[in-house]
Design a protein around this motif. Structure first.
Motif, PDB file in Angstrom:
ATOM      1  N   LYS A   1      -3.007  -6.331  -7.976  1.00  0.00           N
ATOM      2  CA  LYS A   1      -3.716  -7.348  -8.611  1.00  0.00           C
ATOM      3  C   LYS A   1      -5.267  -7.229  -8.505  1.00  0.00           C
ATOM      4  CE  LYS A   1       0.124 -10.511  -8.456  1.00  0.00           C
ATOM      5  NZ  LYS A   1       0.542 -11.923  -8.179  1.00  0.00           N
ATOM      6  N   ASP A   2      -5.553  -6.696  -7.204  1.00  0.00           N
ATOM      7  CA  ASP A   2      -6.913  -6.593  -6.974  1.00  0.00           C
ATOM      8  C   ASP A   2      -7.625  -5.245  -7.179  1.00  0.00           C
ATOM      9  OD1 ASP A   2      -6.828  -9.196  -5.947  1.00  0.00           O
ATOM     10  OD2 ASP A   2      -6.138  -8.021  -3.825  1.00  0.00           O
TER      11      ASP A   2
ATOM     12  N   VAL B   1      -6.764  -7.358   0.915  1.00  0.00           N
ATOM     13  CA  VAL B   1      -6.322  -6.885  -0.491  1.00  0.00           C
ATOM     14  C   VAL B   1      -4.833  -7.586  -0.496  1.00  0.00           C
ATOM     15  CG1 VAL B   1      -5.157  -4.732   0.624  1.00  0.00           C
ATOM     16  CG2 VAL B   1      -5.583  -5.124  -1.942  1.00  0.00           C
ATOM     17  N   THR B   2      -4.535  -7.995  -1.897  1.00  0.00           N
ATOM     18  CA  THR B   2      -3.177  -8.602  -2.313  1.00  0.00           C
ATOM     19  C   THR B   2      -2.169  -7.665  -2.788  1.00  0.00           C
ATOM     20  OG1 THR B   2      -4.227 -10.898  -1.884  1.00  0.00           O
ATOM     21  CG2 THR B   2      -2.218 -10.752  -2.995  1.00  0.00           C
ATOM     22  N   PHE B   3      -1.208  -7.459  -2.415  1.00  0.00           N
ATOM     23  CA  PHE B   3       0.022  -6.915  -3.195  1.00  0.00           C
ATOM     24  C   PHE B   3       0.955  -7.669  -3.333  1.00  0.00           C
ATOM     25  CE2 PHE B   3      -1.552  -3.204  -0.489  1.00  0.00           C
ATOM     26  CZ  PHE B   3      -2.350  -2.558  -1.568  1.00  0.00           C
TER      27      PHE B   3
ATOM     28  N   GLU C   1       1.699 -11.036  -1.056  1.00  0.00           N
ATOM     29  CA  GLU C   1       1.128 -10.899   0.377  1.00  0.00           C
ATOM     30  C   GLU C   1      -0.109 -10.368   0.319  1.00  0.00           C
ATOM     31  OE1 GLU C   1       2.725 -11.500   3.053  1.00  0.00           O
ATOM     32  OE2 GLU C   1       4.778 -11.951   2.282  1.00  0.00           O
ATOM     33  N   THR C   2      -1.018 -11.003   1.224  1.00  0.00           N
ATOM     34  CA  THR C   2      -2.348 -10.787   1.353  1.00  0.00           C
ATOM     35  C   THR C   2      -2.374  -9.902   2.715  1.00  0.00           C
ATOM     36  OG1 THR C   2      -3.010 -12.536   0.123  1.00  0.00           O
ATOM     37  CG2 THR C   2      -4.481 -11.546   1.604  1.00  0.00           C
ATOM     38  N   PHE C   3      -3.001  -8.700   2.551  1.00  0.00           N
ATOM     39  CA  PHE C   3      -3.239  -7.902   3.903  1.00  0.00           C
ATOM     40  C   PHE C   3      -4.775  -8.045   4.214  1.00  0.00           C
ATOM     41  CE2 PHE C   3       0.417  -6.456   1.932  1.00  0.00           C
ATOM     42  CZ  PHE C   3       1.383  -6.211   3.156  1.00  0.00           C
ATOM     43  N   GLN C   4      -5.013  -8.467   5.559  1.00  0.00           N
ATOM     44  CA  GLN C   4      -6.456  -8.425   5.861  1.00  0.00           C
ATOM     45  C   GLN C   4      -7.230  -7.364   6.233  1.00  0.00           C
ATOM     46  OE1 GLN C   4      -7.833 -11.825   5.653  1.00  0.00           O
ATOM     47  NE2 GLN C   4      -5.590 -12.570   5.035  1.00  0.00           N
TER      48      GLN C   4
ATOM     49  N   ASP D   1      -3.163   1.533 -12.556  1.00  0.00           N
ATOM     50  CA  ASP D   1      -3.961   2.173 -13.444  1.00  0.00           C
ATOM     51  C   ASP D   1      -4.350   3.625 -12.658  1.00  0.00           C
ATOM     52  OD1 ASP D   1      -5.373   3.493 -15.297  1.00  0.00           O
ATOM     53  OD2 ASP D   1      -7.197   2.098 -15.219  1.00  0.00           O
ATOM     54  N   ILE D   2      -3.211   4.229 -12.470  1.00  0.00           N
ATOM     55  CA  ILE D   2      -2.890   5.548 -11.670  1.00  0.00           C
ATOM     56  C   ILE D   2      -3.120   7.127 -12.630  1.00  0.00           C
ATOM     57  CG2 ILE D   2      -1.728   6.785 -10.046  1.00  0.00           C
ATOM     58  CD1 ILE D   2      -0.651   4.020  -9.191  1.00  0.00           C
TER      59      ILE D   2
END
Length: 245
Positions: free
Chosen positions: A42-43, A93-95, A98-101, A231-232
């Motif tokens: 999403k980010d 970042v949020t996947f 879940e948000t990873f700091q 978008d890879i």
């Protein structure tokens, strides 16, 4: 009697020359060595920051051609796209949920494995070959991110309809051919292209065994297919073997 014998020889010669138009089998197997770039999640997190390994990817493709009018030929293909990485986050970042700091070390696995069933027609079949058809692509993959205190798993499963095309140019009396092959779709908000350009050398003409090398580029702009937003672009060289009967 003499004319009948000549006619029979001509008929047999013609049947032999066109044997592969009666029933043909074509198969390729090889390894693809791509690199990954673009955004995921999403980010719009840059996959370069995941330090994904550039492992080789195996693929296999097999096609069966027949003379039955109006019934398409069929080709099955499978690409085992799976890579992992480990990196220290330079930003939060949020996947999915879940948000990873920032500062966390995350281990990731990106699996874009898929299987294609393609139904196509031979439009041209001489020194210039042209096939057109449709593909049903089934994804069976996922994206996993794991840190010391949290984990997220995002599934990528489902089907995409795609247009298919292949053009092959045989260089006369050389055993060499140039091939362009690809799929593409823009379906319900998802856009995907998968294009390969390659050269093939028939180095064992007696059994139609060839070596081929080329470059494959795949782009995935996914919003609706399951939960993996991305978008890879995946691109790189590959080498393989081909058998035609």
């Amino acid at each position: 009697m003499k004319k009948s014998a000549i006619a029979l020889c001509a008929l047999l010669s013609s049947a032999t020359a066109n044997a592969d138009t009666v029933l043909g089998f074509d198969a390729s197997i090889g390894a693809w060595l791509p690199n990954y770039n673009g955004d995921i999640g999403k980010d719009d997190f840059n996959v370069d920051e995941l330090s994904l390994s550039e492992d080789h990817i195996t693929f296999i493709q097999a096609a069966l051609e027949h003379p039955i009018p109006l019934v398409p030929n069929i080709m099955l293909a499978h690409s085992n796209i799976d890579t992992d990485g480990s990196a220290e986050l330079q930003s939060t970042v949020t996947f999915d949920d879940e948000t990873f700091q920032i500062g966390a070390t995350i281990n990731t696995d990106l699996d874009l494995t898929h299987t294609d069933a393609t139904f196509y027609y031979e439009i041209l079949d001489n020194w210039v070959n042209l096939d057109l058809g449709i593909t049903a692509r089934k994804y069976d993959g996922e994206f996993t991110a794991i840190s010391e205190d949290r984990a997220e798993n995002i599934q990528l499963t489902g089907y995409l309809p795609m247009a298919y095309g292949m053009a092959r140019f045989d260089l006369p009396f050389s055993g060499w051919s140039i091939i362009a092959q690809g799929n593409g779709t823009a379906y319900r908000g998802d856009t995907l292209t998968d294009f390969t350009a390659k050269v093939r050398w028939d180095f064992v003409p007696a059994v139609d065994l060839a070596i081929e090398a080329g470059y494959r580029v795949m782009t995935l702009n996914l919003d609706e297919l399951d939960d993996l937003q991305s978008d890879i672009e995946i691109k790189g060289a590959y080498i393989g073997l081909n058998l035609h009967l």
